[in-house]
Enzyme design. Structure first.
Site, PDB file in Angstrom:
ATOM      1  N   SER A  49       0.878  -1.189   0.000  1.00  0.00           N
ATOM      2  CA  SER A  49       0.000   0.000   0.000  1.00  0.00           C
ATOM      3  C   SER A  49       0.909   1.230   0.000  1.00  0.00           C
ATOM      4  CB  SER A  49      -0.883   0.028   1.250  1.00  0.00           C
ATOM      5  OG  SER A  49      -1.625  -1.147   1.372  1.00  0.00           O
ATOM      6  N   LYS A  76      -7.316   1.737  -2.532  1.00  0.00           N
ATOM      7  CA  LYS A  76      -6.841   1.282  -1.221  1.00  0.00           C
ATOM      8  C   LYS A  76      -6.888   2.422  -0.198  1.00  0.00           C
ATOM      9  CE  LYS A  76      -4.694  -1.104   1.990  1.00  0.00           C
ATOM     10  NZ  LYS A  76      -5.257  -2.250   2.705  1.00  0.00           N
ATOM     11  N   LYS A  78       0.707   5.517   8.221  1.00  0.00           N
ATOM     12  CA  LYS A  78       1.244   5.691   6.858  1.00  0.00           C
ATOM     13  C   LYS A  78       0.098   5.829   5.851  1.00  0.00           C
ATOM     14  CE  LYS A  78       2.024   2.026   4.731  1.00  0.00           C
ATOM     15  NZ  LYS A  78       1.344   1.095   3.826  1.00  0.00           N
TER      16      LYS A  78
HETATM   17  P1  NAD Z   1       5.684  -6.190   7.343  1.00  0.00           P
HETATM   18  O1  NAD Z   1       6.512  -5.099   7.908  1.00  0.00           O
HETATM   19  O2  NAD Z   1       5.216  -7.285   8.249  1.00  0.00           O
HETATM   20  O3  NAD Z   1       6.480  -6.901   6.148  1.00  0.00           O
HETATM   21  C1  NAD Z   1       7.260  -6.195   5.231  1.00  0.00           C
HETATM   22  C2  NAD Z   1       8.465  -7.045   4.864  1.00  0.00           C
HETATM   23  O4  NAD Z   1       9.239  -6.330   3.902  1.00  0.00           O
HETATM   24  C3  NAD Z   1       9.378  -7.334   6.060  1.00  0.00           C
HETATM   25  O5  NAD Z   1       9.606  -8.739   6.155  1.00  0.00           O
HETATM   26  C4  NAD Z   1      10.666  -6.573   5.723  1.00  0.00           C
HETATM   27  O6  NAD Z   1      11.844  -7.222   6.194  1.00  0.00           O
HETATM   28  C5  NAD Z   1      10.603  -6.541   4.202  1.00  0.00           C
HETATM   29  N1  NAD Z   1      11.393  -5.461   3.618  1.00  0.00           N
HETATM   30  C6  NAD Z   1      11.403  -4.149   3.957  1.00  0.00           C
HETATM   31  N2  NAD Z   1      12.258  -3.470   3.168  1.00  0.00           N
HETATM   32  C7  NAD Z   1      12.790  -4.402   2.313  1.00  0.00           C
HETATM   33  C8  NAD Z   1      13.750  -4.324   1.266  1.00  0.00           C
HETATM   34  N3  NAD Z   1      14.317  -3.155   0.932  1.00  0.00           N
HETATM   35  N4  NAD Z   1      14.067  -5.469   0.609  1.00  0.00           N
HETATM   36  C9  NAD Z   1      13.473  -6.645   0.944  1.00  0.00           C
HETATM   37  N5  NAD Z   1      12.583  -6.782   1.929  1.00  0.00           N
HETATM   38  C10 NAD Z   1      12.240  -5.652   2.609  1.00  0.00           C
HETATM   39  O7  NAD Z   1       4.453  -5.487   6.632  1.00  0.00           O
HETATM   40  P2  NAD Z   1       3.057  -6.160   6.204  1.00  0.00           P
HETATM   41  O8  NAD Z   1       2.094  -6.073   7.345  1.00  0.00           O
HETATM   42  O9  NAD Z   1       3.328  -7.478   5.547  1.00  0.00           O
HETATM   43  O10 NAD Z   1       2.547  -5.081   5.127  1.00  0.00           O
HETATM   44  C11 NAD Z   1       3.085  -5.010   3.833  1.00  0.00           C
HETATM   45  C12 NAD Z   1       2.255  -4.014   3.030  1.00  0.00           C
HETATM   46  O11 NAD Z   1       0.903  -4.491   2.955  1.00  0.00           O
HETATM   47  C13 NAD Z   1       2.185  -2.621   3.657  1.00  0.00           C
HETATM   48  O12 NAD Z   1       2.198  -1.650   2.652  1.00  0.00           O
HETATM   49  C14 NAD Z   1       0.857  -2.641   4.398  1.00  0.00           C
HETATM   50  O13 NAD Z   1       0.337  -1.327   4.546  1.00  0.00           O
HETATM   51  C15 NAD Z   1       0.023  -3.507   3.487  1.00  0.00           C
HETATM   52  N6  NAD Z   1      -1.067  -4.250   4.143  1.00  0.00           N
HETATM   53  C16 NAD Z   1      -0.901  -4.839   5.346  1.00  0.00           C
HETATM   54  C17 NAD Z   1      -1.964  -5.536   5.933  1.00  0.00           C
HETATM   55  C18 NAD Z   1      -1.834  -6.211   7.289  1.00  0.00           C
HETATM   56  O14 NAD Z   1      -2.862  -6.625   7.854  1.00  0.00           O
HETATM   57  N7  NAD Z   1      -0.637  -6.356   7.846  1.00  0.00           N
HETATM   58  C19 NAD Z   1      -3.191  -5.618   5.264  1.00  0.00           C
HETATM   59  C20 NAD Z   1      -3.321  -5.021   4.015  1.00  0.00           C
HETATM   60  C21 NAD Z   1      -2.250  -4.333   3.457  1.00  0.00           C
END
Ligand code: NAD
Length: 295
Positions: free
Chosen positions: A93, A168, A236
């Protein structure tokens, strides 16, 4: 079909497991080593370049706009190693404005681009039942659809590139205001000395029923602050929504107030808590408990 999947966090890991379970060949990468180890069907790799070399489809599931930019265009970025005709599908997102710029750069390198953010939380990611909001060309979506079908139950083409991210942001406006509404109802119930679980059940049976009340209400009542979707990610997303609204001169009064409530949670060191812990802000505002663990 070969997939390069980057970002194996709370959402990315269960999503990529479903992609692998559907039979796709998956190269999986995260900045934190070991996330893809010993998971059936995944080949763990240690660089972005290895993840995307030879991939037909490159999926990113990263926290924010800066992370996506770094992975796509930084040193050892996607653009340096991807096949010329690969499709980049960003499911994070992030900013719709940045998305359109990223898509232009990928297209200039010969690739194709879709933004495809999701809704449905970690439980939706685990069950493969996310709602996927897509921006881009229908032909590109049709090419990646079999992969997205392993991740989501509803796949909606909203419009051109950036439209998925725009939808979104609308989703997050509704989500955040809805969570605040549940908290507010619970805060009043607590002040009236009502049994919260009984009130929650009553609300779930009438016009106040909502996904937030059904899924996050029980966590508020039991005092379970674990994430799920972190407070910091909500801040965010609300920041992006308010930025988009400002650029279009659209007032979002409810979202502005709810954003301030989330900022109060951040100021109390609750950035890593789950979204549902907004009820802690209401506990402070009302000097009353909502979580039953404290009663
Ligand atoms: P998270 O922080 O749990 O996972 C993100 C992953 O990306 C981590 O494992 C991190 O190590 C990795 N990462 C960060 N920078 C990186 C890089 N430069 N290279 C490689 N890996 C990298 O986040 P999440 O909860 O999985 O959310 C991911 C996205 O999905 C966000 O944009 C969030 O807003 C969106 N989202 C989350 C949810 C939820 O319920 N958690 C629901 C819908 C949407």
């Amino acid at each position: 079909m070969r997939i390069g999947f980057i970002g194996l966090g709370a959402m990315g890991l269960p999503m990529v497991k479903n992609v692998a379970a559907a039979g796709f060949e998956v190269m999986a990468y995260d900045a934190v080593p070991g996330r893809a180890d010993s998971i059936p069907g995944l080949t763990p790799v240690t660089t972005v370049g290895e993840a995307v070399a030879g991939a037909d489809i490159i999926i990113t599931m990263l926290p924010n706009t800066g992370n996506v930019e770094a992975v796509l265009f930084g040193s050892d970025g996607v653009i340096g190693s991807m096949s010329p005709d690969a499709v980049v599908v960003d499911m994070s997102s992030i900013s719709p404005i940045a998305t359109r710029k990223f898509a232009e750069r990928i297209r200039a390198a010969g690739g194709r681009y879709l933004d495809a953010p999701v809704s449905g939380g970690v439980s939706g990611a685990e069950s493969g039942k996310l709602s996927i909001m897509v921006g881009g060309e229908i032909e590109t979506l049709d090419f990646v659809r079999p992969v997205l079908q392993s991740i989501g139950k509803a796949i909606t083409l909203v419009g051109g590139v950036g439209a998925g991210q725009g939808a979104k942001l609308c989703n997050q406006v509704v989500v955040a205001c809805n969570i605040a509404a549940v908290c507010e109802g619970f805060a009043l119930a607590s002040a009236l000395d009502l049994d919260l679980e009984t009130v929650r059940t009553v609300l779930a049976q009438g016009a106040a029923q909502s996904w937030m009340g059904d899924n996050l209400g029980p966590k508020m009542i039991s005092g379970d602050d674990s994430a799920g979707f972190r407070i910091a990610l909500q801040v965010k997303d609300l920041g992006l929504a308010l930025e988009a609204a400002k650029s279009e001169s659209v007032p979002l009064p409810a979202t502005s107030v709810v954003n301030s409530l989330y900022l109060e949670a951040m100021a109390h060191g609750e950035a890593a808590n789950g979204n549902q812990s907004l009820h802690r802000v209401y506990e402070r505002l009302t000097n009353r408990t909502i979580a039953q663990e404290e009663q």
